[in-house]
Write a protein that holds these residues in place. Structure first.
Motif, PDB file in Angstrom:
ATOM      1  N   TYR A   1       0.820  -1.204   0.000  1.00  0.00           N
ATOM      2  CA  TYR A   1       0.000   0.000   0.000  1.00  0.00           C
ATOM      3  C   TYR A   1       0.858   1.258   0.000  1.00  0.00           C
ATOM      4  N   LEU A   2       0.212   2.383  -0.236  1.00  0.00           N
ATOM      5  CA  LEU A   2       0.930   3.648  -0.368  1.00  0.00           C
ATOM      6  C   LEU A   2       1.076   4.346   1.000  1.00  0.00           C
ATOM      7  N   PRO A   3       1.975   5.333   1.111  1.00  0.00           N
ATOM      8  CA  PRO A   3       2.419   5.831   2.413  1.00  0.00           C
ATOM      9  C   PRO A   3       1.359   6.459   3.305  1.00  0.00           C
ATOM     10  N   TRP A   4       0.364   7.147   2.727  1.00  0.00           N
ATOM     11  CA  TRP A   4      -0.564   7.859   3.587  1.00  0.00           C
ATOM     12  C   TRP A   4      -1.306   6.912   4.530  1.00  0.00           C
ATOM     13  N   THR A   5      -1.426   5.644   4.157  1.00  0.00           N
ATOM     14  CA  THR A   5      -2.114   4.675   5.012  1.00  0.00           C
ATOM     15  C   THR A   5      -1.440   4.576   6.375  1.00  0.00           C
ATOM     16  N   PHE A   6      -0.120   4.430   6.391  1.00  0.00           N
ATOM     17  CA  PHE A   6       0.546   4.280   7.692  1.00  0.00           C
ATOM     18  C   PHE A   6       0.962   5.627   8.291  1.00  0.00           C
ATOM     19  N   VAL A   7       1.197   6.629   7.478  1.00  0.00           N
ATOM     20  CA  VAL A   7       1.554   7.948   8.016  1.00  0.00           C
ATOM     21  C   VAL A   7       0.378   8.526   8.811  1.00  0.00           C
ATOM     22  N   ALA A   8      -0.829   8.435   8.251  1.00  0.00           N
ATOM     23  CA  ALA A   8      -2.003   8.975   8.938  1.00  0.00           C
ATOM     24  C   ALA A   8      -2.372   8.148  10.162  1.00  0.00           C
ATOM     25  N   SER A   9      -2.059   6.848  10.147  1.00  0.00           N
ATOM     26  CA  SER A   9      -2.435   5.962  11.248  1.00  0.00           C
ATOM     27  C   SER A   9      -1.472   6.056  12.423  1.00  0.00           C
ATOM     28  N   ALA A  10      -0.258   6.516  12.190  1.00  0.00           N
ATOM     29  CA  ALA A  10       0.755   6.545  13.240  1.00  0.00           C
ATOM     30  C   ALA A  10       0.325   7.349  14.472  1.00  0.00           C
ATOM     31  N   PRO A  11      -0.242   8.554  14.327  1.00  0.00           N
ATOM     32  CA  PRO A  11      -0.677   9.291  15.538  1.00  0.00           C
ATOM     33  C   PRO A  11      -1.763   8.559  16.306  1.00  0.00           C
ATOM     34  N   VAL A  12      -2.653   7.854  15.590  1.00  0.00           N
ATOM     35  CA  VAL A  12      -3.719   7.105  16.266  1.00  0.00           C
ATOM     36  C   VAL A  12      -3.115   5.966  17.074  1.00  0.00           C
ATOM     37  N   LYS A  13      -2.103   5.323  16.529  1.00  0.00           N
ATOM     38  CA  LYS A  13      -1.436   4.243  17.266  1.00  0.00           C
ATOM     39  C   LYS A  13      -0.762   4.780  18.527  1.00  0.00           C
ATOM     40  N   LEU A  14      -0.065   5.894  18.421  1.00  0.00           N
ATOM     41  CA  LEU A  14       0.592   6.481  19.588  1.00  0.00           C
ATOM     42  C   LEU A  14      -0.425   6.826  20.678  1.00  0.00           C
ATOM     43  N   LEU A  15      -1.568   7.397  20.267  1.00  0.00           N
ATOM     44  CA  LEU A  15      -2.605   7.756  21.225  1.00  0.00           C
ATOM     45  C   LEU A  15      -3.215   6.509  21.854  1.00  0.00           C
ATOM     46  N   SER A  16      -3.483   5.491  21.029  1.00  0.00           N
ATOM     47  CA  SER A  16      -4.083   4.259  21.538  1.00  0.00           C
ATOM     48  C   SER A  16      -3.132   3.539  22.496  1.00  0.00           C
ATOM     49  N   ASP A  17      -1.864   3.488  22.150  1.00  0.00           N
ATOM     50  CA  ASP A  17      -0.887   2.848  23.038  1.00  0.00           C
ATOM     51  C   ASP A  17      -0.812   3.575  24.380  1.00  0.00           C
ATOM     52  N   ALA A  18      -0.922   4.905  24.340  1.00  0.00           N
ATOM     53  CA  ALA A  18      -0.833   5.682  25.575  1.00  0.00           C
ATOM     54  C   ALA A  18      -2.073   5.497  26.450  1.00  0.00           C
ATOM     55  N   LEU A  19      -3.245   5.384  25.806  1.00  0.00           N
ATOM     56  CA  LEU A  19      -4.493   5.302  26.572  1.00  0.00           C
ATOM     57  C   LEU A  19      -4.881   3.877  26.929  1.00  0.00           C
ATOM     58  N   LEU A  20      -4.658   2.938  25.977  1.00  0.00           N
ATOM     59  CA  LEU A  20      -5.124   1.562  26.168  1.00  0.00           C
ATOM     60  C   LEU A  20      -4.000   0.574  26.401  1.00  0.00           C
ATOM     61  N   GLY A  21      -2.804   0.923  25.920  1.00  0.00           N
ATOM     62  CA  GLY A  21      -1.686  -0.012  26.012  1.00  0.00           C
ATOM     63  C   GLY A  21      -1.615  -0.975  24.854  1.00  0.00           C
ATOM     64  N   TRP A  22      -2.493  -0.850  23.884  1.00  0.00           N
ATOM     65  CA  TRP A  22      -2.475  -1.696  22.681  1.00  0.00           C
ATOM     66  C   TRP A  22      -3.168  -0.948  21.547  1.00  0.00           C
ATOM     67  N   TYR A  23      -3.075  -1.509  20.342  1.00  0.00           N
ATOM     68  CA  TYR A  23      -3.590  -0.815  19.155  1.00  0.00           C
ATOM     69  C   TYR A  23      -4.133  -1.818  18.170  1.00  0.00           C
ATOM     70  N   ASP A  24      -5.191  -1.423  17.482  1.00  0.00           N
ATOM     71  CA  ASP A  24      -5.755  -2.194  16.376  1.00  0.00           C
ATOM     72  C   ASP A  24      -5.996  -1.240  15.214  1.00  0.00           C
ATOM     73  N   GLN A  25      -5.497  -1.572  14.045  1.00  0.00           N
ATOM     74  CA  GLN A  25      -5.626  -0.696  12.886  1.00  0.00           C
ATOM     75  C   GLN A  25      -7.080  -0.402  12.540  1.00  0.00           C
ATOM     76  N   ARG A  26      -7.975  -1.263  12.967  1.00  0.00           N
ATOM     77  CA  ARG A  26      -9.389  -1.039  12.675  1.00  0.00           C
ATOM     78  C   ARG A  26      -9.958   0.158  13.426  1.00  0.00           C
ATOM     79  N   PHE A  27      -9.243   0.649  14.437  1.00  0.00           N
ATOM     80  CA  PHE A  27      -9.661   1.908  15.077  1.00  0.00           C
ATOM     81  C   PHE A  27      -9.722   3.019  14.027  1.00  0.00           C
ATOM     82  N   VAL A  28      -8.691   3.087  13.189  1.00  0.00           N
ATOM     83  CA  VAL A  28      -8.627   4.120  12.141  1.00  0.00           C
ATOM     84  C   VAL A  28      -9.768   3.944  11.159  1.00  0.00           C
ATOM     85  N   TYR A  29     -10.025   2.699  10.757  1.00  0.00           N
ATOM     86  CA  TYR A  29     -11.078   2.453   9.779  1.00  0.00           C
ATOM     87  C   TYR A  29     -12.458   2.749  10.351  1.00  0.00           C
ATOM     88  N   LEU A  30     -12.638   2.491  11.644  1.00  0.00           N
ATOM     89  CA  LEU A  30     -13.919   2.794  12.285  1.00  0.00           C
ATOM     90  C   LEU A  30     -14.147   4.301  12.336  1.00  0.00           C
TER      91      LEU A  30
END
Length: 234
Positions: free
Chosen positions: A57-86
């Protein structure tokens, strides 16, 4: 989350993209690294594991998802890419209904049903295919184009009217993000270019004369696409 990472999820859209975000945040090039030491290596049947050497896939997929992962890891301690899709799905549904005139309530509800209750889109969300991510940026582009017409005094009909330039430039940028997410969006590019100059088109003969205006209104799409793609292409 209580099962293995490769359970109940799409391979590239979830498992590989999560690994790609980890590579990106650690300063590694996701298009150089392989995925044989990630959960991708355990996904599905062995003969169908086809994306272990490259990220497709092309870069915007993971570039845009990176901040969501950082936030999810900080709040929940884990991450699922489907958070972004939801998030993309919910916001996309809200914006899509805004494409219909406010007084046409039944039309709005009908569009919401066609999109929100569509089993294809539901399965995309459940298993984490990234088409919803691309779809959101396309819907956002259409919504911004609609805003460009509604922000012009007297523009109350769908017939050609002058366009407000700033929402058009933002719409072009949003479409550029869709194209920098997945090549499936590229097939819409010619039609989106025509949509940018629809107020100038009276017949097919006007298309060639409108090319300079297409570029004037569409340059953010090209710029955004280039900023995200060219570094990895080089």
């Amino acid at each position: 989350h209580e099962n293995l990472p490769q359970s109940y999820s799409h391979d590239g859209g979830v498992i590989q993209t999560e690994a790609t975000i980890d590579y990106f945040l650690s300063g590694k090039n996701p298009y150089v690294e392989d995925y044989r030491n990630t959960p991708m290596a355990e996904w599905g049947l062995e003969e169908f594991r086809t994306a272990l050497d490259h990220y497709p896939y092309l870069p915007w997929t993971f570039v845009a998802s990176a901040p969501v992962k950082l936030l999810s890891d900080a709040l929940l301690g884990w991450y699922d890419q489907r958070f972004v899709y939801l998030i993309a799905f919910v916001l996309g549904l809200i914006l899509a209904t805004r494409l219909v005139a406010r007084e046409r309530t039944r039309w709005r509800l009908g569009l919401l049903m066609l999109l929100g209750l569509n089993p294809i889109m539901g399965l995309d969300l459940i298993f984490g295919q990234n088409d919803l991510f691309v779809w959101f940026w396309i819907v956002l582009a259409f919504w911004l184009l609609a805003r460009s017409r509604s922000s012009v005094p007297g523009a109350q009909s769908p017939h050609p009217t002058p366009n407000s330039p700033f929402p058009i430039l933002l719409a072009s940028a949003a479409f550029g993000l869709a194209c920098a997410s997945k090549p499936t969006a590229w097939f819409l590019a010619p039609f989106f270019a025509l949509l940018l100059v629809r107020d100038q088109l009276g017949s097919w003969r006007d298309i060639v004369r409108s090319i300079p205006l297409m570029l004037k209104r569409g340059w953010p799409a090209l710029a955004v696409f280039a900023v995200l793609i060219v570094p990895y292409l080089v």
